[in-house]
Design a protein around this motif. Structure first.
Motif, PDB file in Angstrom:
ATOM      1  N   UNK B  11      20.125  29.276 -69.788  1.00  0.00           N
ATOM      2  CA  UNK B  11      21.459  28.882 -69.328  1.00  0.00           C
ATOM      3  C   UNK B  11      22.242  30.008 -68.646  1.00  0.00           C
ATOM      4  N   UNK B  12      21.721  31.234 -68.693  1.00  0.00           N
ATOM      5  CA  UNK B  12      22.478  32.347 -68.090  1.00  0.00           C
ATOM      6  C   UNK B  12      21.561  33.202 -67.212  1.00  0.00           C
ATOM      7  N   UNK B  13      22.116  33.773 -66.155  1.00  0.00           N
ATOM      8  CA  UNK B  13      21.275  34.512 -65.205  1.00  0.00           C
ATOM      9  C   UNK B  13      20.962  35.934 -65.665  1.00  0.00           C
ATOM     10  N   UNK B  14      19.977  36.529 -65.007  1.00  0.00           N
ATOM     11  CA  UNK B  14      19.713  37.960 -65.149  1.00  0.00           C
ATOM     12  C   UNK B  14      20.765  38.692 -64.318  1.00  0.00           C
ATOM     13  N   UNK B  15      21.393  39.696 -64.918  1.00  0.00           N
ATOM     14  CA  UNK B  15      22.360  40.490 -64.156  1.00  0.00           C
ATOM     15  C   UNK B  15      21.910  41.941 -64.178  1.00  0.00           C
ATOM     16  N   UNK B  16      21.814  42.533 -62.988  1.00  0.00           N
ATOM     17  CA  UNK B  16      21.491  43.955 -62.892  1.00  0.00           C
ATOM     18  C   UNK B  16      22.531  44.613 -62.010  1.00  0.00           C
ATOM     19  N   UNK B  17      23.254  45.557 -62.606  1.00  0.00           N
ATOM     20  CA  UNK B  17      24.251  46.280 -61.830  1.00  0.00           C
ATOM     21  C   UNK B  17      23.985  47.768 -61.990  1.00  0.00           C
ATOM     22  N   UNK B  18      23.728  48.428 -60.857  1.00  0.00           N
ATOM     23  CA  UNK B  18      23.474  49.862 -60.862  1.00  0.00           C
ATOM     24  C   UNK B  18      24.578  50.539 -60.043  1.00  0.00           C
ATOM     25  N   UNK B  19      25.622  51.019 -60.719  1.00  0.00           N
ATOM     26  CA  UNK B  19      26.768  51.604 -60.003  1.00  0.00           C
ATOM     27  C   UNK B  19      26.376  52.859 -59.226  1.00  0.00           C
ATOM     28  N   UNK B  20      25.385  53.608 -59.746  1.00  0.00           N
ATOM     29  CA  UNK B  20      24.931  54.830 -59.077  1.00  0.00           C
ATOM     30  C   UNK B  20      24.323  54.544 -57.709  1.00  0.00           C
ATOM     31  N   UNK B  21      23.687  53.374 -57.598  1.00  0.00           N
ATOM     32  CA  UNK B  21      23.057  52.991 -56.327  1.00  0.00           C
ATOM     33  C   UNK B  21      23.938  52.043 -55.515  1.00  0.00           C
ATOM     34  N   UNK B  42      30.589  42.176 -66.654  1.00  0.00           N
ATOM     35  CA  UNK B  42      30.364  42.486 -65.235  1.00  0.00           C
ATOM     36  C   UNK B  42      31.692  42.651 -64.495  1.00  0.00           C
ATOM     37  N   UNK B  43      32.635  41.728 -64.758  1.00  0.00           N
ATOM     38  CA  UNK B  43      33.935  41.806 -64.085  1.00  0.00           C
ATOM     39  C   UNK B  43      34.626  43.137 -64.450  1.00  0.00           C
ATOM     40  N   UNK B  44      34.542  43.520 -65.726  1.00  0.00           N
ATOM     41  CA  UNK B  44      35.136  44.798 -66.169  1.00  0.00           C
ATOM     42  C   UNK B  44      34.446  45.984 -65.518  1.00  0.00           C
ATOM     43  N   UNK B  45      33.111  45.929 -65.416  1.00  0.00           N
ATOM     44  CA  UNK B  45      32.357  47.045 -64.823  1.00  0.00           C
ATOM     45  C   UNK B  45      32.695  47.202 -63.341  1.00  0.00           C
ATOM     46  N   UNK B  46      32.900  46.071 -62.647  1.00  0.00           N
ATOM     47  CA  UNK B  46      33.245  46.144 -61.218  1.00  0.00           C
ATOM     48  C   UNK B  46      34.641  46.721 -61.027  1.00  0.00           C
ATOM     49  N   UNK B  47      35.511  46.393 -61.957  1.00  0.00           N
ATOM     50  CA  UNK B  47      36.865  46.953 -61.931  1.00  0.00           C
ATOM     51  C   UNK B  47      36.781  48.484 -62.018  1.00  0.00           C
ATOM     52  N   UNK B  48      35.972  48.976 -62.956  1.00  0.00           N
ATOM     53  CA  UNK B  48      35.805  50.429 -63.137  1.00  0.00           C
ATOM     54  C   UNK B  48      35.105  51.048 -61.922  1.00  0.00           C
ATOM     55  N   UNK B  49      34.096  50.352 -61.410  1.00  0.00           N
ATOM     56  CA  UNK B  49      33.337  50.832 -60.245  1.00  0.00           C
ATOM     57  C   UNK B  49      34.239  50.991 -59.023  1.00  0.00           C
ATOM     58  N   UNK B  50      35.244  50.128 -58.937  1.00  0.00           N
ATOM     59  CA  UNK B  50      36.174  50.144 -57.799  1.00  0.00           C
ATOM     60  C   UNK B  50      36.921  51.461 -57.647  1.00  0.00           C
ATOM     61  N   UNK B  81      34.899  42.467 -55.693  1.00  0.00           N
ATOM     62  CA  UNK B  81      34.140  43.067 -54.581  1.00  0.00           C
ATOM     63  C   UNK B  81      34.977  43.088 -53.302  1.00  0.00           C
ATOM     64  N   UNK B  82      35.784  42.061 -53.127  1.00  0.00           N
ATOM     65  CA  UNK B  82      36.633  41.985 -51.934  1.00  0.00           C
ATOM     66  C   UNK B  82      37.608  43.165 -51.896  1.00  0.00           C
ATOM     67  N   UNK B  83      38.143  43.481 -53.077  1.00  0.00           N
ATOM     68  CA  UNK B  83      39.081  44.592 -53.169  1.00  0.00           C
ATOM     69  C   UNK B  83      38.357  45.906 -52.857  1.00  0.00           C
ATOM     70  N   UNK B  84      37.146  46.049 -53.427  1.00  0.00           N
ATOM     71  CA  UNK B  84      36.350  47.259 -53.184  1.00  0.00           C
ATOM     72  C   UNK B  84      36.025  47.378 -51.686  1.00  0.00           C
ATOM     73  N   UNK B  85      35.701  46.258 -51.078  1.00  0.00           N
ATOM     74  CA  UNK B  85      35.367  46.226 -49.645  1.00  0.00           C
ATOM     75  C   UNK B  85      36.573  46.629 -48.794  1.00  0.00           C
ATOM     76  N   UNK B  86      37.755  46.171 -49.196  1.00  0.00           N
ATOM     77  CA  UNK B  86      38.967  46.481 -48.429  1.00  0.00           C
ATOM     78  C   UNK B  86      39.368  47.939 -48.614  1.00  0.00           C
ATOM     79  N   UNK B  87      39.146  48.482 -49.820  1.00  0.00           N
ATOM     80  CA  UNK B  87      39.583  49.843 -50.127  1.00  0.00           C
ATOM     81  C   UNK B  87      38.690  50.902 -49.496  1.00  0.00           C
TER      82      UNK B  87
END
Lengths: 179, 126
Positions: B11-21, B42-50, B81-87
């Motif tokens: 019922x849930x996907x595989x998620x792989x997030x590599x902030x270093x890459x 994931x949403x929290x990690x993207x916030x930090x990655x931003x 991601x949109x925010x990261x893209x704009x920044x």
């Protein structure tokens, strides 16, 4: 109870699976696996399999969230029914559950609105609700029925039967045409 | 930042997030009854990655099915991601769909219309 009569009725209506009771997450997982395997065996085209699977997920999860929300609220009215049919022309999904009369009115207005829209308007409405709609804790904030209407490409076939001063029984039938 | 690796389930996907890459992949089925809980890490990690993203961020969405409960969460991911893209970082979203799965292509186009990030629609041949 005449089980043979019951069997003949379901057979005549091409029912491949039916359930009445309480919906749990585990039950939904099993039902989805059973139907997916069955469609696989029947060699359904992948396009049809995906549509049926998607619409089934949304309609069964609607029942699940309905129970989740109402557990305390509708004692004695908390079980639901669903059936899945398969004939030469279409897959059919039938669901039924009790709703409070005041909620029935709101739900009916929403379903009527969805039925009044053409495919382009439905797409626009979906995007509007996706982008601006309030997300509930549990569900997609009202996107489910719009998605079902879009994917099935047919009008929602629903009925509300008032049971007493408090409750109505809400029935929904969705067909996914095989071609 | 640490990598995120979440194994897929029925019922849930595989998620792989590599902030270093600067790589994010979401792959499989996303049909949980309650998706907010699932997508929160994931949403929290993207916030930090931003705060300090890579020059390029490459996102691969390879979903077979997703329910409407997930569609809101996926939008939340795209908004980060949109925010990261704009920044600062150049973000690309590669939206994969199986050959003849018009519904999945259309779902990608719905996001494309809402989110201001370049989308690439990629057909997977069966």
């Amino acid at each position: 109870m005449d089980i043979f009569e019951f069997y003949k009725k379901m057979d005549a209506d091409d029912i491949m699976l039916s359930f009445k009771g309480s919906v749990t997450s585990e039950l939904l997982t099993s039902v989805l696996q059973i139907i997916e395997a069955k469609m696989e065996r029947l060699n359904e085209p992948s396009k049809i399999k995906k549509k049926v699977y998607n619409v089934l997920v949304e309609s069964l999860q609607n029942l699940y969230h309905h129970m989740d929300k109402n557990e305390q609220d509708i004692k004695g009215h908390s079980t639901v029914i669903f059936m899945i049919g398969n004939n030469a022309k279409a897959y059919s999904i039938y669901t039924g559950n009790y709703v409070r009369n005041e909620n029935a009115e709101k739900l009916q207005a929403k379903l009527e609105k969805i039925n009044s829209l053409n495919p382009d308007e439905l797409k626009a409405y979906y995007k509007e609700v996706l982008n601006n709609g309030m997300m509930s804790d549990k569900g997609g904030g009202g996107l489910g029925m719009i998605d079902i209407a879009r994917k099935s490409g047919q009008k929602l076939n629903f009925r509300f039967q008032q049971v007493d001063n408090e409750f109505s029984f809400y029935s929904l039938n969705i067909n996914i045409a095989k071609q | 930042m640490e990598n995120i690796e979440i194994e897929g389930t029925p019922k849930t996907p595989t998620i792989k997030f590599n902030p270093g890459e600067g790589h994010l992949t979401i792959q499989g089925r996303s049909i949980p009854e309650n998706s907010i809980e699932f997508y929160k890490p994931l949403v929290d990690a993207l916030e930090a990655y931003g705060a300090s993203p890579k020059e390029k961020t490459n996102v691969n969405i390879v979903l077979e099915y997703f329910n409407t409960s997930s569609s809101k969460c996926i939008l939340d991911v795209f908004k980060k991601l949109e925010k990261i893209n704009a920044d600062s970082s150049g973000v690309t979203i590669n939206w994969h769909y199986e050959e003849d799965d018009e519904d999945m292509l259309e779902a990608g186009e719905d996001y494309q219309a809402i989110i201001n990030i370049p989308f690439k629609m990629i057909e997977i041949e069966e």
